[in-house]
Design a protein around this motif. Structure first.
Motif, PDB file in Angstrom:
ATOM      1  N   ASP A 152       0.813  -1.219   0.000  1.00 18.79           N
ATOM      2  CA  ASP A 152       0.000   0.000   0.000  1.00 18.79           C
ATOM      3  C   ASP A 152       0.850   1.275   0.000  1.00 18.79           C
ATOM      4  O   ASP A 152       0.312   2.380   0.062  1.00 18.79           O
ATOM      5  N   GLN A 173     -10.145   1.869  -1.324  1.00 18.50           N
ATOM      6  CA  GLN A 173      -8.862   2.196  -1.932  1.00 18.50           C
ATOM      7  C   GLN A 173      -9.095   2.807  -3.312  1.00 18.50           C
ATOM      8  O   GLN A 173      -9.822   2.270  -4.130  1.00 18.50           O
ATOM      9  N   PHE A 194      -8.458  -0.872   4.170  1.00 20.93           N
ATOM     10  CA  PHE A 194      -9.158  -0.772   2.907  1.00 20.93           C
ATOM     11  C   PHE A 194     -10.304  -1.779   2.886  1.00 20.93           C
ATOM     12  O   PHE A 194     -10.129  -2.945   3.278  1.00 20.93           O
TER      13      PHE A 194
END
Length: 337
Positions: free
Chosen positions: A22, A282, A305
């Protein structure tokens, strides 16, 4: 033109629970070049309800929400100047403008407009503030009172106001970024103005629910709230509380969990060193409002997320399904770190 704050480089920590896959989502906002901000002193300027300022047919781009001027719609601009009702404000008072077209919104009022007012706090008693007529909500009125602002001239739609002596503090940062020192000062000012209310105490662990909102809700809300109650979280609905009560509640919160939304703006009233968990969809990294806000307020940021109900919807529209196994791991880390 007078400089309020110089340019500076803002460097933020990574989210506490960031996974390597991420990193790209947060990387573009880990560092931010804060531009200089200015105090504009203008004579005989034209002002509209939404905070746009002109002199003749010249637009001041600093008064745009995004200060990159789009091509002018000259026909529309001429219509506004020639056909709209024209009101000339009295000569003598000094007028102050610090809002834009998004400032009615709770988030934008607190993190965009209030810092601009704070930047000229020492001069506020000498100004008459220009505000749209509908800016009379609980949070507008009470935050203005907290800064001692009592002289207000309300602006009407479809009207061009000619202002003899106008001062405009420009935005202190781009949308979803902030001047950290000013935001921390704003927190102290507002916490001092709104004392703790004994009846508005929900403990150190709070979950802000959007179950009563029309959109952007948690789809498995019952599962989420049942688990969080087991972990000692109070479940609150901000619609039930006045602004002063929200400040009081959040001043005592050490651990906050919420889906992406305006309720997370209330981390502004949490103490440094507190922790926030944001449940969000996301995207390409543009919805970083609360990662940056928590970092600039010295609050530990955690994220999870979640799967949207419709992948074609934006972060502002989608309902989210929360993975319960991941939530248990994240909350355990939130409470243990």
């Amino acid at each position: 033109r007078q400089q309020l704050y110089p340019a500076q480089l803002v460097t933020r920590p990574w989210p506490v629970n960031m996974r390597e896959e991420d990193r790209h989502f947060f990387a573009k906002n880990k560092e931010y070049q804060l531009p200089p901000s200015w105090l504009l002193h203008l004579r005989h300027a034209s002002v509209y309800w939404d905070g746009l300022v002109f002199h003749g047919l010249r637009l001041y781009p600093e008064t745009l929400i995004v200060p990159d001027p789009p091509p002018h719609n000259w026909r529309g601009l001429l219509y506004m100047h020639l056909r709209m009702r024209r009101v000339k404000l009295p000569t003598g008072p000094r007028y102050l403008l610090a809002h834009d077209g998004w400032s009615l919104n709770y988030y934008h009022w607190l993190v965009d407009t209030m810092p601009r007012l704070l930047a000229v706090r020492e001069q506020l008693p000498s100004f008459t503030l220009l505000l749209p007529a509908e800016f009379t909500t609980d949070y507008h009125r009470q935050t203005l009172q907290a800064l001692g602002i009592t002289n207000i001239e309300y602006l009407q739609l479809h009207t061009r106001y000619v202002v003899p002596d106008l001062t405009v503090p420009t935005s202190l940062a781009r949308i979803a970024s902030y001047n950290p020192a000013v935001m921390r000062e704003l927190r102290e000012v507002l916490l001092a103005a709104f004392p703790r209310l004994p009846h508005a105490n929900r403990g150190e662990r709070v979950y802000i629910s959007r179950a009563r909102a029309p959109r952007r809700k948690v789809m498995n809300e019952d599962e989420v709230t049942e688990y969080l109650r087991e972990q000692g979280f109070a479940i609150i609905y901000l619609e039930e509380y006045s602004f002063a009560e929200q400040v009081s509640i959040m001043a005592g919160v050490r651990y906050l969990v919420s889906i992406h939304g305006a309720g997370l703006t209330n981390m502004l009233f949490m103490q440094p060193g507190s922790r926030v968990l944001e449940l969000q969809m996301q995207d390409d990294g543009t919805s970083h409002y609360y990662y940056t806000l928590s970092a600039d307020l010295d609050i530990g940021y955690y994220y999870q997320f979640c799967v949207p109900n419709d992948a074609s919807l934006t972060v502002q529209e989608a309902d989210l399904l929360v993975d319960m196994a991941e939530l248990r791991r994240t909350v355990t880390q939130l409470l243990a770190d």
